[in-house]
Design an enzyme around this catalytic site. Structure first.
Site, PDB file in Angstrom:
ATOM      1  NE  ARG A  95      -4.100  -1.040  -0.173  1.00  2.78           N
ATOM      2  CZ  ARG A  95      -5.191  -1.143  -0.755  1.00  2.78           C
ATOM      3  NH1 ARG A  95      -5.318  -0.438  -1.883  1.00  2.78           N
ATOM      4  NH2 ARG A  95      -6.098  -1.725  -0.482  1.00  2.78           N
ATOM      5  CG  HIS A 138      -2.012   1.293  -8.066  1.00  2.00           C
ATOM      6  ND1 HIS A 138      -2.775   1.867  -6.146  1.00  2.00           N
ATOM      7  CD2 HIS A 138      -2.583  -0.096  -7.211  1.00  2.00           C
ATOM      8  CE1 HIS A 138      -3.197   0.932  -4.804  1.00  2.00           C
ATOM      9  NE2 HIS A 138      -3.253   0.390  -6.254  1.00  2.00           N
TER      10      HIS A 138
END
Lengths: 308, 308
Positions: free
Chosen positions: A223, A271
């Site tokens: 993350r 991402h």
């Protein structure tokens, strides 16, 4: 008929809503900010508005749309509402592909080859078998475990670390603070696949990087908030890290002009490592709506004390 | 006591000689140009001097030190001398790693991500499962077959082509001229792992590239002489190919200033894809020397009519 709220400040939930209706046409779907959502029994969320659950008196279930639910629960008053996440084998497949590209990139010196190409330099790197290359995986959950096994199948010497003890075929499993130290001190390529919790926030920092052997590489697809960008920048600039492949950042998109874009020996990706297909997400959420209605056990329920 | 000649214009054979003596201390080794080599019964070769075998009246076996023996036999008068090559599972492992990096590079859009990074552009690519990505392998021999199987294990949709018909689990096998056409017209990523023969020399040319779907990518780790550099340059420059990863070139090292160094969307690597460890090479050659002495069947003997 279950009323379902679609709550996101950042993602267009309409395609997901259409797929959910394909699985159950009787669902009564309402997307924020249309106020009908306030009477919903189920909330389907990605980065929902702050404090929104306290305004939903009939709410019985909060559902994420991905493996990570940190952005769903962060700063929210949840009481004892159940929170579920979506996990999917296809997600682990995509993650293994991403991590494998990164591991091969450093193990097989594609990083050097690409640098040498810009200066038209022909320099053959040393060839080492995968068994001689020590890869360490932080996180052995729904995504980390299949990735660890996949790297082991490719012949790599794989260690994995998790908070509590685990056992995985072909993977040296470590846990706890002592296990973390052992793993960090021995890896050549460190892969972060941890969930985001209060314990793991900011964990990829100067102190952790200092424990790695000089010349180690980082593959980060956990993350964004695990990473302290300035600390990564420092160890890339002073050459302590050989290089890094980073997919997630505290601020996304990574803003233009951010120094990480041009950091030495860093590959920035947007991402992109993995995502469950929306159709799988829709099916799992509808299944849980039916389980809630029938009083059956929910799938993918998160332990909020642990945070995953 | 067998006399062995070590013949190479380009490689230092001394480390290999030391390892061969570890396996059989009785070997009588002589490296070109020391004239003692002329009386040898066995020649161990990598790019040997032209016409040298005709000066060796006692020669009974010509041995390569790699999987490819084109540079050993090219332009040489061999008569009916047996020629053997070295093959090793470790070699296929290394090749699979190299090819996998290349396949992931294009399938998972790391090429786009790296281009976007230079302009600080955050642009998430489309995510597709491996099963939707069609990879075609030219050559299903000692190296090609394990690579094809390895890609199939990773979930890719793999087709393979060889001169004669083959069968491989999980791989769609094609052969002959019609099979080649079928494969070329359907692949997204073409991988060349062919041996170099008179039929395959210059095969990666404009005519072949024109048969690929627009936007296909090339991973070339066969032999340098398969490639027509100007033809590759043209399809990279006009964007017909999405990109290429090339490990071998007609002239190696690729000379400074060669236009391929800076060709768009091309990754140049310095013939690094794979190599059998010298210890494995030494052991296999010594084994064949013993087999020759004892009149047993040789291992890895090449069919000179086929060229591999």
């Amino acid at each position: 008929m279950t009323r379902v709220a679609l709550l996101s400040r950042t993602v267009d939930m309409a395609p997901l809503a259409r797929l959910m209706l394909k699985h159950d046409a009787s669902l009564d779907l309402h997307a924020w900010p249309d106020e009908q959502f306030l009477q919903a029994e189920v909330a389907v969320c990605w980065e929902p508005p702050q404090g929104i659950f306290t305004r939903m008196p009939r709410l019985q279930l909060v559902h994420g749309i991905a493996a990570g639910i940190d952005n769903v629960i962060e700063g929210q008053a949840l009481g004892d509402l159940p929170v579920c996440r979506v996990t999917d084998p296809g997600q682990a497949e995509g993650m293994l592909q991403y991590v494998l590209w990164g591991v091969l990139h450093f193990h097989r010196s594609f990083d050097e080859a690409q640098r040498n190409q810009t200066s038209e330099r022909w320099q053959r790197p040393r060839l080492r078998p995968a068994a001689d290359c020590r890869v360490g995986i932080l996180g052995l959950g729904e995504v980390g475990a299949p990735v660890a096994r996949g790297l082991a199948r490719m012949g790599y010497s794989v260690s994995g670390w998790s908070r509590s003890a685990k056992t995985l075929d072909g993977v040296r499993c470590l846990h706890g603070d002592a296990g973390l130290q052992t793993l960090l001190q021995s890896v050549e390529i460190l892969v972060c696949l941890l969930p985001l919790t209060e314990q793991t926030r900011g964990m990829l920092n100067a102190q952790l990087f200092a424990q790695l052997p000089p010349g180690a590489a980082l593959v980060h697809c956990g993350r964004g908030a695990h990473l302290v960008p300035d600390d990564l920048l420092a160890v890339l600039r002073d050459g302590r890290l050989r290089g890094a492949l980073v997919d997630v950042f505290p601020q996304e998109p990574l803003p233009p002009g951010h120094p990480l874009w041009a950091a030495p020996n860093l590959v920035v990706t947007p991402h992109m490592a993995t995502m469950a297909p929306f159709d799988v997400v829709a099916r799992q959420i509808v299944e849980n709506i039916h389980r809630l209605r029938d009083g059956r056990e929910l799938q993918g329920q998160v332990d909020l004390l642990r945070g995953y």
